[in-house]
Write a protein that holds these residues in place. Structure first.
Motif, mmCIF file in Angstrom:
data_model
loop_
_atom_site.group_PDB
_atom_site.id
_atom_site.type_symbol
_atom_site.label_atom_id
_atom_site.label_comp_id
_atom_site.label_asym_id
_atom_site.label_seq_id
_atom_site.Cartn_x
_atom_site.Cartn_y
_atom_site.Cartn_z
ATOM 1 N N UNK A 238 0.861 -1.183 0.000
ATOM 2 C CA UNK A 238 0.000 0.000 0.000
ATOM 3 C C UNK A 238 0.897 1.232 0.000
ATOM 4 N N UNK A 239 1.356 1.609 -1.184
ATOM 5 C CA UNK A 239 2.384 2.647 -1.333
ATOM 6 C C UNK A 239 2.190 3.360 -2.667
ATOM 7 N N UNK A 240 1.111 4.108 -2.787
ATOM 8 C CA UNK A 240 0.814 4.797 -4.046
ATOM 9 C C UNK A 240 1.929 5.770 -4.434
ATOM 10 N N UNK A 241 2.449 6.499 -3.450
ATOM 11 C CA UNK A 241 3.465 7.510 -3.750
ATOM 12 C C UNK A 241 4.728 6.884 -4.328
ATOM 13 N N UNK B 293 4.797 3.945 -5.884
ATOM 14 C CA UNK B 293 4.376 2.968 -6.891
ATOM 15 C C UNK B 293 4.653 1.541 -6.433
ATOM 16 N N UNK B 294 4.593 1.323 -5.121
ATOM 17 C CA UNK B 294 4.790 -0.018 -4.589
ATOM 18 C C UNK B 294 6.204 -0.537 -4.706
ATOM 19 N N UNK B 295 7.144 0.354 -4.960
ATOM 20 C CA UNK B 295 8.519 -0.097 -5.179
ATOM 21 C C UNK B 295 9.453 0.255 -4.022
ATOM 22 N N UNK B 296 8.868 0.622 -2.872
ATOM 23 C CA UNK B 296 9.668 0.879 -1.684
ATOM 24 C C UNK B 296 9.475 -0.272 -0.697
ATOM 25 N N UNK B 297 10.570 -0.810 -0.153
ATOM 26 C CA UNK B 297 10.466 -1.960 0.750
ATOM 27 C C UNK B 297 9.618 -1.664 1.984
ATOM 28 N N UNK B 298 8.903 -2.676 2.433
ATOM 29 C CA UNK B 298 8.163 -2.626 3.682
ATOM 30 C C UNK B 298 8.345 -3.965 4.383
ATOM 31 N N UNK B 299 8.077 -3.969 5.673
ATOM 32 C CA UNK B 299 8.212 -5.206 6.441
ATOM 33 C C UNK B 299 6.908 -5.440 7.188
ATOM 34 N N UNK B 300 6.140 -6.426 6.715
ATOM 35 C CA UNK B 300 4.822 -6.717 7.262
ATOM 36 C C UNK B 300 4.810 -8.083 7.934
ATOM 37 N N UNK B 301 3.882 -8.241 8.860
ATOM 38 C CA UNK B 301 3.690 -9.549 9.476
ATOM 39 C C UNK B 301 2.929 -10.448 8.496
ATOM 40 N N UNK B 302 2.908 -11.745 8.791
ATOM 41 C CA UNK B 302 2.162 -12.658 7.948
ATOM 42 C C UNK B 302 0.695 -12.279 7.862
ATOM 43 N N UNK B 303 0.126 -11.848 8.987
ATOM 44 C CA UNK B 303 -1.272 -11.429 8.995
ATOM 45 C C UNK B 303 -1.503 -10.198 8.143
ATOM 46 N N UNK B 304 -0.568 -9.268 8.183
ATOM 47 C CA UNK B 304 -0.695 -8.061 7.369
ATOM 48 C C UNK B 304 -0.577 -8.374 5.884
ATOM 49 N N UNK B 305 0.302 -9.324 5.536
ATOM 50 C CA UNK B 305 0.434 -9.745 4.139
ATOM 51 C C UNK B 305 -0.869 -10.376 3.665
ATOM 52 N N UNK B 306 -1.447 -11.209 4.501
ATOM 53 C CA UNK B 306 -2.712 -11.857 4.149
ATOM 54 C C UNK B 306 -3.804 -10.820 3.901
ATOM 55 N N UNK B 307 -3.938 -9.856 4.819
ATOM 56 C CA UNK B 307 -4.969 -8.831 4.665
ATOM 57 C C UNK B 307 -4.736 -8.008 3.397
ATOM 58 N N UNK B 308 -3.484 -7.647 3.155
ATOM 59 C CA UNK B 308 -3.129 -6.852 1.984
ATOM 60 C C UNK B 308 -3.536 -7.563 0.699
ATOM 61 N N UNK B 309 -3.145 -8.829 0.563
ATOM 62 C CA UNK B 309 -3.413 -9.564 -0.676
ATOM 63 C C UNK B 309 -4.881 -9.930 -0.831
#
Length: 207
Positions: free
Chosen positions: A22-25, A27-43
């Motif tokens: 979730x990085x419109x500014x 373009x989704x090309x900046x690294x982030x570090x999410x938990x497994x739960x956050x990855x699931x919700x995102x996708x």
């Protein structure tokens, strides 16, 4: 999204999702570090949005390819790759995952018995270890149609590319990527299709 799905249907193109951070500014090309739960919700949220549009237009999702930094990080991050596969399977276990052959994503998909298609890049330079040269480095993006055609020919005929250090790197793949925001992308896609035709290679949906 609706217009793109309709355009794909008119041209007989399988519809796939390209979820990213979730990085419109950036373009989704900046690294982030999410938990497994956050990855699931995102996708699941992003897949759900496109799936609803696809179904309303009379089609369905066929594959998933993570975008940008999410893809790049999951190439080597086993935990992230596992989370991506788990999220896709929670949404629809038949959705084929597309990722670089030999990456952590392929390993995670194989371990889960999830359908996977390895991809090669027509418009990106590779490093000697088989990963992509970062976009921040000179020459990472291939924009010359002749150079792109040479890379495609090498991939198809020899299953390899010439890396940034001059070495030859073996690449196993089922599908080719050309980025829509690469300068002259439409012309590059036409040239790639022409090159594939000259090699006697037909184009079809993976699976």
């Amino acid at each position: 999204m609706r217009a793109t799905v309709a355009l794909a249907m008119r041209n007989g193109v399988a519809v796939g999702a390209h979820p990213g951070f979730d990085d419109r500014e950036g373009f989704g090309r900046r690294p982030q570090h999410l938990t497994g739960g956050e990855v699931r919700e995102l996708l699941v949220n992003q897949l759900g949005a496109l799936d609803a549009i696809a179904r309303a237009e009379g089609t369905a999702l066929h594959h998933v390819k993570p975008h940008g930094a999410l893809y790049n990080q999951a190439e080597t991050d086993g935990a992230l790759a596992d989370a991506i596969v788990a999220a896709i399977r929670a949404f629809d276990s038949t959705l084929r995952l597309v990722g670089r052959a030999g990456s952590a994503m392929e390993q995670a998909a194989r371990a889960a018995g999830h359908p996977f298609s390895g991809e090669a890049f027509a418009d990106r330079r590779y490093r000697g270890d088989g990963t992509l040269l970062p976009r921040s480095e000179a020459g990472a993006l291939l924009t010359d149609p002749d150079e792109v055609a040479r890379q495609v020919r090498s991939l198809v005929t020899d299953s390899e590319v010439r890396a940034s250090d001059g070495s030859r790197v073996a690449v196993s793949f089922e599908t080719l990527c050309v980025h829509g925001d690469t300068p002259g992308a439409a012309a590059l896609a036409r040239r790639i299709r022409q090159e594939l035709g000259s090699l006697g290679v037909s184009v079809s949906t993976p699976g």
